[in-house]
Write a protein that holds these residues in place. Structure first.
Motif, PDB file in Angstrom:
ATOM      1  N   VAL B   9       0.770  -0.950  -0.318  1.00 56.47           N
ATOM      2  CA  VAL B   9       0.017  -0.255   0.067  1.00 56.47           C
ATOM      3  C   VAL B   9       1.031   1.344  -0.088  1.00 56.47           C
ATOM      4  O   VAL B   9       0.453   2.328  -0.534  1.00 56.47           O
ATOM      5  N   HIS B  55      -7.055  -0.348  -1.561  1.00 54.56           N
ATOM      6  CA  HIS B  55      -5.983   0.695  -3.409  1.00 54.56           C
ATOM      7  C   HIS B  55      -7.447   1.233  -4.140  1.00 54.56           C
ATOM      8  O   HIS B  55      -7.846   1.559  -4.393  1.00 54.56           O
ATOM      9  N   TYR B  61      -2.226   4.836  -5.206  1.00 57.38           N
ATOM     10  CA  TYR B  61      -1.456   4.092  -4.956  1.00 57.38           C
ATOM     11  C   TYR B  61       0.391   5.054  -4.162  1.00 57.38           C
ATOM     12  O   TYR B  61      -0.095   6.113  -3.702  1.00 57.38           O
TER      13      TYR B  61
END
Lengths: 152, 148
Positions: B9, B55, B61
């Motif tokens: 992440v 996401h 991102y």
């Protein structure tokens, strides 16, 4: 970029994921294909770079928060179940209340004393212009019974 | 799990959320766990799904995309050089698609076999092999200055 059609097998070879017989066959190919050999070297270089990356360590305060969250999980499950049961009970209660209210309103209408009963137990009825009191009373009774038939 | 989450992440705060959601998901799904895979594989599968879910929620991102240009003259490895390389590798990883980043991280950082990765990502083994190959080609392109 290496255009050899065998290049797609480089990853499996590099990772040791190729069966022994295929591995021997691919090694023969590597000896004859400088493109694949060079790409294999680059692949190894990327693996070395990635292997040199430091592993993120979990800070102690994050670990403590996670422990608290994990300790909280069973209680959260019980609370979720209690909330679901309370919601079901509330729905049942509301449905029952609506049912009782509708029954009460229907019973209220039925509880009103019909005209013929009032006439039977009340003051003497005035003499009708055409026909006797019995005839008028019978008319009211028929009217009342036909009303009940429609609503039962 | 935390290390993989950070790499998936891109930042520690979101990684903490993902790990917490993973543990909560594991707790909820504990009865459904049939021991067909190891606990590590099972937890990693939940983590990867939570990271992908995260996401989609965040619609963002890492702020990657551009590889820093290397110095014109190569110098002997130093702390600064190692830090630059590390940053370039992080940016290169960020530039990969989520699917490619997943296979690279599971293989190179977690050391998973293709079978384990296929179980974690719920895709055929052949898909793992081809994704990994394409991801590595992309990384070679992004990190070519360091590979010469």
């Amino acid at each position: 970029m290496n255009a050899c059609e065998q290049a797609s097998r480089l990853s499996a070879y590099h990772d040791g994921e190729m069966p022994f017989d295929l591995r021997l066959q691919f090694e023969r190919h590597l000896r004859q294909c400088p493109g694949c050999l060079a790409e294999l070297e680059r692949m190894r270089g990327v693996t070395l770079m990635l292997g040199g990356m430091p592993r993120p360590e979990m800070p102690p305060e994050v670990l403590q928060r996670l422990h608290q969250a994990v300790d909280f999980l069973p209680a959260a499950g019980v609370r979720r179940m209690a909330a679901a049961l309370a919601a079901v009970a509330a729905i049942i209660l509301v449905v029952c209340m609506i049912g009782l209210a509708s029954q009460a309103s229907a019973g209220g209408t039925a509880g009103v004393m019909p005209v013929w009963e009032s006439a039977a137990v009340g003051q003497p009825l005035p003499e009708p212009a055409s026909g006797g009191a019995e005839e008028l009373l019978a008319g009211w009774m028929v009217q009342d019974l036909s009303w009940r038939d429609r609503h039962d | 799990l935390y290390g993989l989450a950070v790499n998936l992440v891109g930042n520690p705060a979101d990684a903490e959320d993902v790990v917490q959601e993973t543990l909560a998901g594991a707790f909820r799904g504990l009865r459904a766990f049939r021991h067909e895979s190891s606990v590590k594989t099972w937890l990693t599968r939940i983590l990867v799904r939570q990271a992908a879910h995260h996401h989609r929620r965040q619609r963002r991102y890492w702020p990657g995309g551009v590889i820093a240009q290397p110095a014109p003259e190569r110098v002997a490895p130093s702390d600064q050089g190692r830090a630059d390389l590390r940053m370039d590798v992080e940016i290169a990883l960020a530039a990969l698609s989520p699917e490619h980043r997943q296979v690279v991280l599971l293989r190179e950082l977690e050391g998973m076999t293709y079978e384990q990765m296929a179980a974690v990502l719920a895709v055929p083994r052949g898909t793992i092999e081809s994704r990994l190959f394409r991801a590595r080609r992309h990384l070679q392109e992004l990190l070519k200055e360091h590979l010469t």
